[in-house]
Design a protein around this motif. Structure first.
Motif, PDB file in Angstrom:
ATOM      1  N   LEU A   1       8.955 -77.831 -47.978  1.00 60.10           N
ATOM      2  CA  LEU A   1       9.965 -77.688 -49.022  1.00 60.10           C
ATOM      3  C   LEU A   1       9.637 -78.680 -50.121  1.00 60.10           C
ATOM      4  O   LEU A   1       9.642 -79.896 -49.897  1.00 60.10           O
ATOM      5  CB  LEU A   1      11.368 -77.952 -48.479  1.00 60.10           C
ATOM      6  N   SER A   2       9.323 -78.176 -51.326  1.00 59.02           N
ATOM      7  CA  SER A   2       8.879 -79.057 -52.395  1.00 59.02           C
ATOM      8  C   SER A   2       9.213 -78.474 -53.763  1.00 59.02           C
ATOM      9  O   SER A   2       9.571 -77.291 -53.888  1.00 59.02           O
ATOM     10  CB  SER A   2       7.370 -79.303 -52.289  1.00 59.02           C
ATOM     11  N   TYR A   3       9.057 -79.317 -54.777  1.00 59.55           N
ATOM     12  CA  TYR A   3       9.253 -78.884 -56.155  1.00 59.55           C
ATOM     13  C   TYR A   3       7.954 -78.298 -56.673  1.00 59.55           C
ATOM     14  O   TYR A   3       6.898 -78.910 -56.576  1.00 59.55           O
ATOM     15  CB  TYR A   3       9.668 -80.079 -57.020  1.00 59.55           C
ATOM     16  N   HIS A   4       8.026 -77.073 -57.207  1.00 58.00           N
ATOM     17  CA  HIS A   4       6.851 -76.388 -57.733  1.00 58.00           C
ATOM     18  C   HIS A   4       6.814 -76.585 -59.244  1.00 58.00           C
ATOM     19  O   HIS A   4       7.573 -75.955 -59.992  1.00 58.00           O
ATOM     20  CB  HIS A   4       6.896 -74.898 -57.381  1.00 58.00           C
ATOM     21  N   ASN A   5       5.940 -77.485 -59.689  1.00 58.67           N
ATOM     22  CA  ASN A   5       5.911 -77.856 -61.103  1.00 58.67           C
ATOM     23  C   ASN A   5       5.643 -76.674 -62.016  1.00 58.67           C
ATOM     24  O   ASN A   5       6.273 -76.528 -63.071  1.00 58.67           O
ATOM     25  CB  ASN A   5       4.835 -78.929 -61.331  1.00 58.67           C
ATOM     26  N   LYS A   6       4.704 -75.795 -61.662  1.00 58.65           N
ATOM     27  CA  LYS A   6       4.325 -74.690 -62.543  1.00 58.65           C
ATOM     28  C   LYS A   6       5.478 -73.722 -62.778  1.00 58.65           C
ATOM     29  O   LYS A   6       5.631 -73.144 -63.856  1.00 58.65           O
ATOM     30  CB  LYS A   6       3.121 -73.945 -61.967  1.00 58.65           C
ATOM     31  N   ASP A   7       6.315 -73.538 -61.754  1.00 55.80           N
ATOM     32  CA  ASP A   7       7.421 -72.593 -61.863  1.00 55.80           C
ATOM     33  C   ASP A   7       8.756 -73.272 -62.144  1.00 55.80           C
ATOM     34  O   ASP A   7       9.764 -72.598 -62.366  1.00 55.80           O
ATOM     35  CB  ASP A   7       7.537 -71.775 -60.570  1.00 55.80           C
ATOM     36  N   ASP A   8       8.775 -74.624 -62.097  1.00 55.01           N
ATOM     37  CA  ASP A   8       9.985 -75.408 -62.327  1.00 55.01           C
ATOM     38  C   ASP A   8      11.106 -75.009 -61.365  1.00 55.01           C
ATOM     39  O   ASP A   8      12.267 -74.849 -61.745  1.00 55.01           O
ATOM     40  CB  ASP A   8      10.462 -75.252 -63.777  1.00 55.01           C
ATOM     41  N   ILE A   9      10.727 -74.824 -60.096  1.00 50.32           N
ATOM     42  CA  ILE A   9      11.719 -74.495 -59.070  1.00 50.32           C
ATOM     43  C   ILE A   9      11.389 -75.250 -57.782  1.00 50.32           C
ATOM     44  O   ILE A   9      10.267 -75.728 -57.591  1.00 50.32           O
ATOM     45  CB  ILE A   9      11.755 -72.981 -58.750  1.00 50.32           C
ATOM     46  N   THR A  10      12.382 -75.367 -56.921  1.00 50.05           N
ATOM     47  CA  THR A  10      12.177 -75.914 -55.582  1.00 50.05           C
ATOM     48  C   THR A  10      12.111 -74.752 -54.601  1.00 50.05           C
ATOM     49  O   THR A  10      12.991 -73.882 -54.610  1.00 50.05           O
ATOM     50  CB  THR A  10      13.321 -76.866 -55.191  1.00 50.05           C
ATOM     51  N   GLY A  11      11.055 -74.720 -53.773  1.00 51.90           N
ATOM     52  CA  GLY A  11      10.908 -73.595 -52.863  1.00 51.90           C
ATOM     53  C   GLY A  11      10.182 -73.973 -51.588  1.00 51.90           C
ATOM     54  O   GLY A  11       9.636 -75.075 -51.461  1.00 51.90           O
TER      55      GLY A  11
END
Length: 206
Positions: A34-44
């Motif tokens: 569970l992490s922050y996805h910088n490219k999509d600006d979401i946590t997933g």
């Protein structure tokens, strides 16, 4: 009368203390990141397959201190990308200080992060905890300049658990301050692995 060794559980020396059950090679297919996805600006969440190995090292002597331990590595692939480059790789050491009843985890990540974490533990413990905080004089955290500015690590907690069925589970929790959101978040990983190879002969086979 000859004893049937197949009926006798041989555990061997315990110089590695609570790290002893980890020796060998492992695989796990139920990993969740569970992490922050910088490219999509979401946590997933990302699910993954993982391989790990733990190999004994020579005793380390720091004056009167003796450390027994394991050199280890853990590599993970996103599900569906097992034939491609892994998305996570780490190398480190697990150390056991019998006299002071402590376990330590020294680990470096390919992202430019180094952590020395530890806590108290005794022989026979099946749950090992590794804690570290940035700036601590003994169990601390270092990260490269870019990450410090974009995703500052404020706390690290991890547990290794030896399960009764012979598997091993871990959890990892990095508390991050994200520059993109201005908020804190928990980057967590967890998996359960089974041993696929032993390094020494044993009456119990993987």
């Amino acid at each position: 009368m000859t004893r049937d060794l197949r009926m006798t559980k041989v555990t061997g020396p315990q110089k590695l203390g609570p790290l002893t059950p980890l020796v060998g090679e492992w695989e796990g297919d139920v990993g969740v990141d569970l992490s922050y996805h910088n490219k999509d600006d979401i946590t997933g969440e990302t699910t993954y397959f993982e391989k790990a190995w733990f190999k004994p090292i020579p005793v380390q002597e720091n004056g009167r201190q003796e450390l027994w331990g394991l050199h280890y590595g853990m590599t993970a692939w996103r599900h569906g990308e097992e034939a491609m480059d892994p998305f996570h790789d780490e190398l480190g050491f697990l150390l056991w200080d019998k006299t002071n009843c402590e376990v330590m985890r020294t680990v470096v990540f390919g992202r430019g992060i180094a952590i020395l974490a530890g806590s108290s533990a005794k022989l026979g413990d099946k749950v090992l905890t590794f804690d570290a905080k940035p700036g601590a004089p003994h169990y601390g955290i270092l990260q490269n300049k870019y990450l410090l500015e974009r995703a500052e690590i404020r706390d690290f907690k991890s547990t290794f658990t030896i399960n009764d069925d012979g598997t091993f589970s871990y959890t990892s929790d990095l508390l991050l301050k994200l520059a993109a959101t201005g908020e804190e978040m928990h980057h967590t990983d967890k998996n359960t692995l089974r041993r696929v190879k032993r390094y020494h002969p044993s009456v119990e086979h993987a």
